[in-house]
Enzyme design. Structure first.
Site, PDB file in Angstrom:
ATOM      1  N   PHE A 206      43.148  46.064  33.202  1.00 26.53           N
ATOM      2  CA  PHE A 206      41.739  45.944  33.553  1.00 26.53           C
ATOM      3  C   PHE A 206      41.149  44.723  32.875  1.00 26.53           C
ATOM      4  CE2 PHE A 206      41.977  48.459  29.699  1.00 26.53           C
ATOM      5  CZ  PHE A 206      40.963  47.951  28.898  1.00 26.53           C
ATOM      6  N   CYS A 207      40.022  44.257  33.411  1.00 21.54           N
ATOM      7  CA  CYS A 207      39.282  43.132  32.841  1.00 21.54           C
ATOM      8  C   CYS A 207      37.817  43.298  33.210  1.00 21.54           C
ATOM      9  CB  CYS A 207      39.843  41.792  33.311  1.00 21.54           C
ATOM     10  SG  CYS A 207      39.850  41.607  35.119  1.00 21.54           S
ATOM     11  N   THR A 208      36.994  42.314  32.935  1.00 18.93           N
ATOM     12  CA  THR A 208      35.546  42.466  33.104  1.00 18.93           C
ATOM     13  C   THR A 208      35.149  42.743  34.551  1.00 18.93           C
ATOM     14  OG1 THR A 208      35.227  40.920  31.282  1.00 18.93           O
ATOM     15  CG2 THR A 208      33.308  41.426  32.622  1.00 18.93           C
ATOM     16  N   GLY A 210      37.479  41.931  37.366  1.00 18.29           N
ATOM     17  CA  GLY A 210      38.635  42.116  38.224  1.00 18.29           C
ATOM     18  C   GLY A 210      39.473  40.885  38.470  1.00 18.29           C
ATOM     19  N   ILE A 235      35.718  46.444  34.770  1.00 21.58           N
ATOM     20  CA  ILE A 235      34.924  47.298  33.880  1.00 21.58           C
ATOM     21  C   ILE A 235      33.503  47.458  34.404  1.00 21.58           C
ATOM     22  CG2 ILE A 235      34.047  47.549  31.521  1.00 21.58           C
ATOM     23  CD1 ILE A 235      36.406  45.635  30.705  1.00 21.58           C
TER      24      ILE A 235
END
Length: 363
Positions: A206-208, A210, A235
């Site tokens: 996952f990341c901020t 996508g 996120i």
């Protein structure tokens, strides 16, 4: 008399109901829109000038990156202005499927508008990857908890160390990278015997917003990993849609604009930004004796020369004076480069630029 009251009471109730109208919440003065799309753009340079002019005409600010592999960035402005820019982009058949994440803002989170041409819209430094065709499997926020609750799944936070420091998911592994381009080396190291990726296990990343996961999952698949998943919308979409009582998220999410951090429902978090090194600062750092507003914090104290400290102090003074006058102040470029680790993220990894939002906002 009783019959008369009965006859008139019913029409009166009906009449009153017609006058009671639902009250719509006021439209926010500004909205931010984070967007990206991997798509083949062989003539991407031709989009720069008209896109810059369009944004300026609508009072929209922020940073948009264009490259042969697509578009990435965050913009902010009035709802009408931002939606006009998004509509213009989607009128191009290549961006017809463009999605964005929107959040209200009480103030303009960017100082200027920049449309920049780049080699990559998110810099990993691995040639030949094609996230548009070979990214991992998307997992909707509503299904994310079940995936990461599985002890057989290796959960990886692909963001950088300073971002992870203020919030992450339960069980998530922090690679302790200083820039996204360090991620391939971390994968190679952890794929060795004894590493968390040895044997090519099932992986969830996952990341901020996508975008980094589009590339990181494509990279893992290129390295022979078969079961690679990533959080759809990142996120931010999870915090926007998953109820707080059901969350697996801990802390706040760092964002690349003047909000600094957000929590569930994308409510602005408590963090402030160090204007010297751009580190997010929580209550403990703000109360530290090394914190001087606009000049230093516990992370960068002692890294500036006296001349640089005076320049930073003067910039802070000018910003305070401008705020008292109700004006905007665009600070001078920061002297020196003690926070080089942030530059790649602001300019590339999240689609935000140092000049665009923080005089110091990406995905």
């Amino acid at each position: 008399m009783i019959a008369i009251i009965t006859l008139f009471s019913r029409p009166l109730a009906v009449a009153v109901s017609h006058f009671v109208q639902p009250v719509n919440p006021p439209e926010p003065p500004f909205i931010t829109a984070a967007l990206y799309q991997f798509v083949d753009l062989p003539g991407f340079a031709a989009l720069q000038a008209p896109l810059q002019s369009l944004c300026e005409a609508h009072g929209v600010r922020g940073m948009l990156l264009l490259a042969h592999e697509g578009i990435n960035g965050t913009i902010a402005g009035s709802p009408a202005g931002v939606h006009a820019v998004l509509a213009w982009l989607r009128s191009d058949s290549r961006f017809a499927a463009l999605q964005h994440k929107e959040a209200p803002a009480s103030t303009m989170p960017f100082y200027r508008m920049r449309v920049r041409l780049k080699k990559e819209i998110v810099t990993l430094g691995v040639p030949g990857l094609n996230p548009a065709r070979n990214a991992g499997t998307y997992v909707k926020p509503s299904d994310w908890n079940a995936l990461i609750d599985d002890p057989a799944v290796v959960v990886i936070d692909t963001r950088n160390d300073y971002e992870v420091g203020i919030g992450t998911f339960e069980r998530a592994i922090n690679p302790h990278t200083q820039s996204f381009s360090e991620f391939p080396a971390w994968v190679a190291q952890q794929s060795q015997p004894g590493g968390v990726l040895a044997g090519h296990p099932k992986v969830a990343m996952f990341c901020t917003g996508g975008i980094r996961c589009e590339k990181s999952t494509a990279f893992l698949k290129s390295q022979g990993f078969d079961e690679v998943y990533h959080l759809e919308g990142g996120i931010l979409k999870y915090l926007e849609t998953v109820p707080e009582e059901a969350t697996r998220w801990q802390g706040d999410c760092f964002v690349f604009d003047e909000r600094v951090s957000v929590g569930h429902s994308l409510v602005r978090g408590p963090h402030q930004l160090c204007r010297s090194c751009r580190m997010p600062l929580g209550e403990a750092e703000l109360a530290h004796p090394h914190y001087v507003q606009g000049v230093s914090c516990p992370y960068c104290h002692g890294t500036r020369t006296p001349k640089q400290q005076r320049a930073l102090a003067e910039r802070e003074r000018q910003m305070q004076l401008a705020a008292q006058r109700g004006q905007e102040h665009i600070g001078a470029r920061q002297p020196g480069h003690p926070a080089r680790r942030h530059t790649q993220d602001i300019q590339d990894a999240e689609g935000r630029d140092d000049d665009a939002g923080r005089e110091e906002h990406g995905t």
